[in-house]
Write an enzyme that holds these catalytic residues in place. Structure first.
Site, PDB file in Angstrom:
ATOM      1  N   GLU A 264     -23.878  46.956  30.919  1.00  0.00           N
ATOM      2  CA  GLU A 264     -24.900  46.463  31.834  1.00  0.00           C
ATOM      3  C   GLU A 264     -26.302  47.007  31.556  1.00  0.00           C
ATOM      4  O   GLU A 264     -26.976  47.531  32.449  1.00  0.00           O
ATOM      5  CB  GLU A 264     -24.484  46.747  33.286  1.00  0.00           C
ATOM      6  CG  GLU A 264     -23.162  46.102  33.639  1.00  0.00           C
ATOM      7  CD  GLU A 264     -22.724  46.355  35.070  1.00  0.00           C
ATOM      8  OE1 GLU A 264     -23.236  47.297  35.694  1.00  0.00           O
ATOM      9  OE2 GLU A 264     -21.871  45.584  35.564  1.00  0.00           O
ATOM     10  N   GLU A 372     -16.548  41.229  33.338  1.00  0.00           N
ATOM     11  CA  GLU A 372     -16.313  41.936  34.595  1.00  0.00           C
ATOM     12  C   GLU A 372     -16.428  40.932  35.726  1.00  0.00           C
ATOM     13  O   GLU A 372     -17.424  40.214  35.826  1.00  0.00           O
ATOM     14  CB  GLU A 372     -17.344  43.051  34.841  1.00  0.00           C
ATOM     15  CG  GLU A 372     -17.175  44.292  34.009  1.00  0.00           C
ATOM     16  CD  GLU A 372     -18.128  45.419  34.452  1.00  0.00           C
ATOM     17  OE1 GLU A 372     -18.641  45.332  35.599  1.00  0.00           O
ATOM     18  OE2 GLU A 372     -18.368  46.335  33.663  1.00  0.00           O
TER      19      GLU A 372
END
Length: 601
Positions: A264, A372
């Site tokens: 991320e 995710e």
């Protein structure tokens, strides 16, 4: 500038960490062990029962010179090199590749369903905790998943840190990662290995910034000379690692599906997106230069830079789903989905995913992986966590939440009251989560996406700190959705452009699927799985010619001696399959073989 959501995750079972920290501190020297050291020590095990015999590594050779003859040192060095040279070499066809917007493997398209479990390396660094690692990986395989995403980093001075200082590594923790890779190979799983964290958990980019003599803020990680040099060094160290369990260089091991630059990454101090795009270009090219066998991806969450709109499309995070994935040395696109963290309703969640799927195919023209996706249990983490994640916090340009007093995400050890699945402190209902998960799976299948990985598969006794844990088999309804999705994604991967004879001929080292008899058949056909010498996770499934799963004949660990399987012409629901041709597929240790059978009613 739109506000952004702060997020961190609880990262380790601190009760276990405290119990094992003493063991970790009591090590007289780092538990160093390189491939071939057991030959030097005269032992077949990496943990010799003789306390006088300590495993060593090449890093310890210079120290050892003060107390060992040069001849011994030479023997050790040659032994290490010999093991690496004698390690089995994978065929180029064993590695997942990319062709347009599709993954390819063994001559056919490749799609996967998988799971996240970030803590595997740190737990596997302690041999006593490896059964918990085995549990997670084995349960993923039992659910039909074929990929697990996990961390290949742990920076700083935390429990079982991998990189304790720039370019300084704990060999025992590296051995933990070796174990995870080898165990995944045994189970037929592939791994996505992430190389650094955007968040403070497991050290991450902030730890590199702390180490640097010049960097001050989180976003300096992407441009500071020291942090960039150390990160490139970490990539080189991991990619060039020799696995102490099988002697394979990581770059030569097809168990690894891909290298992921970061978990991320964001750079809100540069809303134009140039800083992050430049870093992605530099680091992906570096890894590609080290390793031509494996895929490389970004790990970004999938935000856009439209120049307008809400925070996740206006570029304020310094991320651009399109630009960042059009880098030529990036092989596939990633996205994450966190409706609870981001304040999204169902419609917004699915609309963003649909846009990402369409853009990956039409504009980026690379495979798409939703790596995710998570959803809170009904009623979980209500008061404390919603107060932490939900409020919109506004920041001035160039200022990050890491620089604002009181805005630092929760760090390891700073948790609310422990919440364990099934003890009454977390409501057990997964109805809302299941509704979202089914929608995710339906959308991914409708677009024939490259893959997906649920957040997060825990072993049974791991506390559900963040409310996103999936437990097998306790979460019955969630597990059923994920198993069905895994079967459907696998069915898309049937290599129909490879004849059954060729596929079987290429699958002789770890087992083969024998000639079906009788064929055509009615009411039953039998096949043998032969050539099995070592235990490995094995599945034998029946598909129709459209790639849809019809029946599972076997799924589990298969040891030496082989197996006989039969199909009675019924589907999973018990209904009689119609007359026609079907494919029986064997999957074992990352390889596959198929046979064509004909049912005549």
């Amino acid at each position: 500038m739109e506000g952004r959501r702060l997020r961190s995750r609880r990262v380790a079972s601190h009760a276990v960490a405290v119990d094992t920290a003493k063991q970790h501190a009591q090590r007289q020297v780092p538990r160093l062990h390189a491939a071939g050291a057991e030959l030097f020590c005269g032992s077949l095990s990496s943990r010799s029962p003789d306390p006088k015999v300590q495993p060593v590594s090449l890093d310890g050779i210079l120290t050892m010179r003060r107390r060992a003859p040069r001849r011994c040192i030479l023997v050790l060095a040659l032994s290490c090199a010999a093991v690496a040279m004698l390690a089995p070499r994978a065929s180029p066809s064993d590695f997942v590749t990319v062709e347009g917007s599709r993954f390819r493997l063994h001559g056919g398209s490749y799609h996967f369903a998988g799971a996240n479990c970030y803590y595997l390396m740190t737990w596997a660094a302690e041999p006593s905790l490896r059964p918990f690692v085995d549990e997670v990986l084995e349960e993923a395989a039992l659910m039909g998943m074929t990929v697990v995403r996990t961390w290949a980093f742990n920076d700083g001075d935390g429990w079982n840190a991998l990189q304790t200082a720039p370019r300084v590594y704990d060999e025992a923790v590296f051995e933990g990662l070796d174990y995870v890779v080898q165990k995944g190979s045994t189970l037929g799983l592939r791994l996505v290995l992430t190389l650094v964290n955007n968040w403070v958990d497991y050290g991450g980019m902030d730890q590199y910034v702390t180490w640097s003599p010049r960097a001050q803020f989180h976003d300096d990680f992407y441009s500071d000379d020291s942090t960039r040099t150390w990160y490139r060094g970490h990539c080189s160290r991991v990619v060039g690692r020799v696995n102490t369990f099988n002697g394979l260089l990581y770059r030569d091991d097809p168990t690894i599906l891909a290298w992921e630059l970061a978990n991320e990454p964001r750079c809100p101090s540069d809303p134009q997106g140039n800083t992050l795009a430049t870093w992605i270009t530099e680091m992906s090219a570096h890894i590609q230069s080290l390793d031509p066998n494996h895929l490389v991806t970004t790990g970004i969450e999938g935000f856009y830079d439209d120049g307008h709109g809400p925070w996740y499309t206006n570029g304020s995070e310094g991320v651009d789903f399109l630009r960042d994935h059009q880098v030529t040395t990036i092989d596939y696109a990633t996205a994450h989905s966190w409706p609870d963290h981001w304040g999204f309703d169902f419609a917004t969640t699915m609309a963003l995913l649909s846009r990402q799927l369409d853009d990956a195919s039409a504009i980026i023209q690379k495979p798409f992986v939703l790596e995710e996706f998570g959803k809170w249990r009904d009623g979980s983490l209500a008061a404390h966590e919603r107060a932490h994640y939900d409020p919109v916090t506004y920041f001035s340009p160039g200022v990050t939440p890491y620089d604002v007093p009181g805005a630092t995400p929760l760090r390891r050890g700073e948790t609310h009251a422990p919440q364990r699945y099934g003890d009454g402190s977390v409501p057990a209902s997964t109805a809302t989560r299941d509704f979202y998960f089914q929608a995710y799976c339906d959308s991914l299948l409708a677009h024939a996406a490259g893959g997906s990985s649920v957040w997060i598969l825990y072993h049974d006794t791991y506390p559900d700190y963040d409310g996103f844990g999936v437990y097998h088999p306790a979460d019955t309804s969630t597990v059923a959705i994920l198993e069905a999705h895994a079967a459907a994604m696998t069915s898309l991967s049937v290599p129909t452009d490879v004849s059954p004879e060729i596929a079987t001929a290429a699958f002789t080292e770890g087992g083969s699927l024998g000639v079906p008899y009788p064929n055509p058949f009615n009411p039953r056909v039998t096949l043998r799985v032969d050539g099995v010498h070592e235990p490995a996770f094995t599945s034998v499934r029946v598909y129709d010619l459209r790639g849809r799963l019809v029946q599972t004949l076997f799924s589990g660990m298969l040891g030496a001696g082989g197996l006989s399987v039969s199909w009675d012409g019924t589907s999973r629901g018990g209904a009689a399959a119609p007359s026609g041709a079907f494919l029986v597929r064997l999957d074992r240790a990352g390889r596959s073989a198929t046979r064509r059978v004909v049912l005549l009613r």
